[in-house]
Design an enzyme around this catalytic site. Structure first.
Site, short mmCIF file in Angstrom:
data_model
loop_
_atom_site.label_atom_id
_atom_site.label_comp_id
_atom_site.label_asym_id
_atom_site.label_seq_id
_atom_site.Cartn_x
_atom_site.Cartn_y
_atom_site.Cartn_z
N HIS A 15 42.81 34.57 39.18
CA HIS A 15 43.83 34.38 38.26
C HIS A 15 45.31 34.58 39.01
CE1 HIS A 15 41.99 34.88 34.27
NE2 HIS A 15 41.02 35.68 34.91
N GLU A 47 48.14 33.94 37.99
CA GLU A 47 49.23 34.17 36.98
C GLU A 47 49.25 35.65 36.86
OE1 GLU A 47 45.64 33.95 34.05
OE2 GLU A 47 46.18 33.29 36.22
N CYS A 70 39.88 30.55 35.63
CA CYS A 70 38.95 31.29 35.26
C CYS A 70 38.02 30.86 34.19
CB CYS A 70 39.46 32.85 34.75
SG CYS A 70 38.41 34.15 34.77
#
Length: 252
Positions: A199, A201, A113
């Protein structure tokens, strides 16, 4: 005994309270992702989640210390609520450090990002706000032929949380994918770097907390928030993307 894969996570922000309490910073969030991704790889002769990952955390937003490149094998730039194009000391230092990583050929780079945008800025490419507005929650990414080969699938689903974008893919860099809101969803240079705008994660709980916080702050309208929250629990490819990162970091 094989040496561990030494990954320096540059923490460019602090998670919101619930996520921070659970993971202890973005270093903890990425540690969880990468350990899960090692298990998905299921190649214990190549990587073991407990013994073969050596992840260090660097609070580069509040501090000035960076890892020495001779002490790490990879650098991961996290996401951030801040703007990658701003002319402020800590972001300028990060761009300079990223350029130093790009100038050598051993330590590999991952950008997530904000980190994706920092890599683009370090390469001299324009980053800034999109005229399409925010892209949030689980979204589809249309992969290029190279993106399909790298990720091993025809399309990616990934959690998103951004309104800034990379405007064009830098010269001599491979575009990995795009979406209606963002033409450059990922970039790749063999044995140098992989970046993604989304993202991998983030899980449902992390994304849910951010959407609700930004709605309370007046960033998102109630209609915008409800639409995003309706997709926040969709299945996504975060762990699979993490596995692709690990393959990239360990390939000869």
């Amino acid at each position: 005994m094989r040496p561990p894969l030494r990954i320096a996570v540059l923490e460019c922000d602090t998670p919101l309270p619930n996520a921070d309490s659970r993971y202890n910073g973005y270093g903890g969030v990425f540690t969880a992702l990468l350990k899960s991704s090692v298990k998905t790889l299921d190649q214990p002769d190549r990587l073991d989640s407990e013994t073969d990952l050596q992840i260090s955390r660097w609070d580069i937003m509040n501090g000035t210390e960076y890892p020495k490149l001779e002490d790490v094998d990879a650098v991961l730039l996290s996401g951030s609520r801040y703007n990658s194009y701003e002319d402020v000391p800590w972001i300028n230092r990060l761009v300079d450090f990223t350029q130093s990583v790009l100038a050598q050929d051993r330590v590999r780079l991952l950008g997530i990002c904000f980190g994706h945008q920092i890599v683009a800025r370090a390469l001299g490419t324009k980053v800034g706000p999109s005229d399409q507005g925010w892209e949030i929650s689980v979204c589809d990414v249309d992969l290029t032929a190279e993106g399909k080969e790298l990720f091993g699938r025809d399309k990616l689903r990934i959690q998103q949380m951004h309104q800034d974008i990379v405007f064009e893919c830098p010269p001599d860099v491979t575009l990995l994918g795009s979406s209606p809101c963002c033409a450059v969803q990922g970039m790749y240079s063999p044995r140098r770097f992989i970046t993604v705008q989304g993202h991998p994660e983030f899980n449902e709980e992390i994304e849910d907390e951010i959407i609700k916080f930004l709605t309370k702050e007046g960033v998102f309208s109630e209609i915008q928030a409800q639409e995003a929250l309706s997709r926040v629990g969709y299945e996504h490819d975060g762990v699979s993307i993490g596995a692709t990162f690990l393959k990239f970091l360990t390939e000869e």
